[in-house]
Design a protein around this motif. Sequence first.
Motif, PDB file in Angstrom:
ATOM      1  N   ASN A  42       4.122   8.946   1.524  1.00  0.00           N
ATOM      2  CA  ASN A  42       4.142   8.328   0.203  1.00  0.00           C
ATOM      3  C   ASN A  42       3.242   9.078  -0.774  1.00  0.00           C
ATOM      4  N   GLU A  81       8.595   5.340   2.524  1.00  0.00           N
ATOM      5  CA  GLU A  81       8.641   3.883   2.658  1.00  0.00           C
ATOM      6  C   GLU A  81       8.449   3.174   1.325  1.00  0.00           C
ATOM      7  N   GLY A  82       7.583   3.733   0.471  1.00  0.00           N
ATOM      8  CA  GLY A  82       7.332   3.112  -0.823  1.00  0.00           C
ATOM      9  C   GLY A  82       8.575   3.062  -1.683  1.00  0.00           C
ATOM     10  N   SER A  85      -3.594   5.957   3.589  1.00  0.00           N
ATOM     11  CA  SER A  85      -2.263   6.325   3.101  1.00  0.00           C
ATOM     12  C   SER A  85      -2.337   7.237   1.882  1.00  0.00           C
ATOM     13  N   LYS A 145       0.830  -1.203   0.000  1.00  0.00           N
ATOM     14  CA  LYS A 145       0.000   0.000   0.000  1.00  0.00           C
ATOM     15  C   LYS A 145       0.870   1.261   0.000  1.00  0.00           C
ATOM     16  N   ASN A 146       2.122   1.159   0.502  1.00  0.00           N
ATOM     17  CA  ASN A 146       3.024   2.311   0.465  1.00  0.00           C
ATOM     18  C   ASN A 146       3.393   2.684  -0.966  1.00  0.00           C
ATOM     19  N   SER A 192      -0.061   4.011  -2.670  1.00  0.00           N
ATOM     20  CA  SER A 192      -0.482   5.345  -2.225  1.00  0.00           C
ATOM     21  C   SER A 192       0.346   6.420  -2.908  1.00  0.00           C
TER      22      SER A 192
END
Length: 326
Positions: free
Chosen positions: A259, A286-287, A253, A200-201, A204
Amino acid sequence: MKKIVIIGAGAMGSAFSVPCADNKHDVYLVGSFLEDDLVDEINKLDNFHPVLKCQLPKKLNVIKFSEFNDQIYKDIDLLVVGVSSKGIDWIGDEISKIYSEKTDILLLTKGLTIINNQFQTLAEKLKQSLNKHKINNPKISAVGGPCLANGLANRINSSVILANENLDIVKNIGKMISTEYYSTEYSDDLIGVEVCAATKNIYSMLIGAGQNLNTSSSLFQRSINEMKYLTRYFKGKESTTLGLAGVGDLYVSAAGGRNSKMGSYLGKGYTFKTAKKKFMPNETVEGEQLIREIAPFILRKMNKTRIPLMVNLIRAILKNKKLKVI
């Protein structure tokens, strides 16, 4: 009353201490070996957290890792891991010194990694680390879902999902940590929850690249389809993507966070390096970290026609090209 030890005094680890302390447990917030200055500041400010900018419970014990002694780590009921994904090996070595069969381990850290050319969740990585120290079948659970640290620290209604193949384990954890504002659901799909929580990072960031609601909405729907494929590929349950760990976490997110913020700059035509240097020099994305970790596997092993959004973002970041919002 239970003894709960949270290792990692960053935003989420510290926020997680709030429902634990509100349930009148004996709670220790332990800074990692990199967080001595942060712990000093929290204690100096009488448990006010300078990053969250809110007051942590007065009865919360905030200590440095060097102060984590025999008396504190004796008879721990719940050991919560809130270090960064890069700290999993380190925390595995440290947990091995204090682990007992009565201790439940809960991972707040979200991520995926490549070990021996195989895609693995952080729960699997931590388990392998403990296995090296002759600890077999450690009780490792993970948490996912739409819960931002600042909201939890301020007791805003939040819902999460706790995952373990043994539902009795996570239901026991849920009894320890659930409050009126922090509700827990349960899943036996540990892999699916971790895959969703990590990817999801990435998605988003892609949704954030949409510069209007029409585009972002389309990207959201396509992101869910790709997350379904990824979850199935790694032997998780597709239905997990439609729950708190998937749609729920992705919504939060994409609506706000580092992100999504980076994605908005990419959508405006900036390359990643330029956007990072100009707008987010001191913020972790983080992504981007996850992409650099898993990209070689994704591009070599997977059917790229099933994940065009992810492939597009991988190439934009690795080659520092402008992102094509397709």
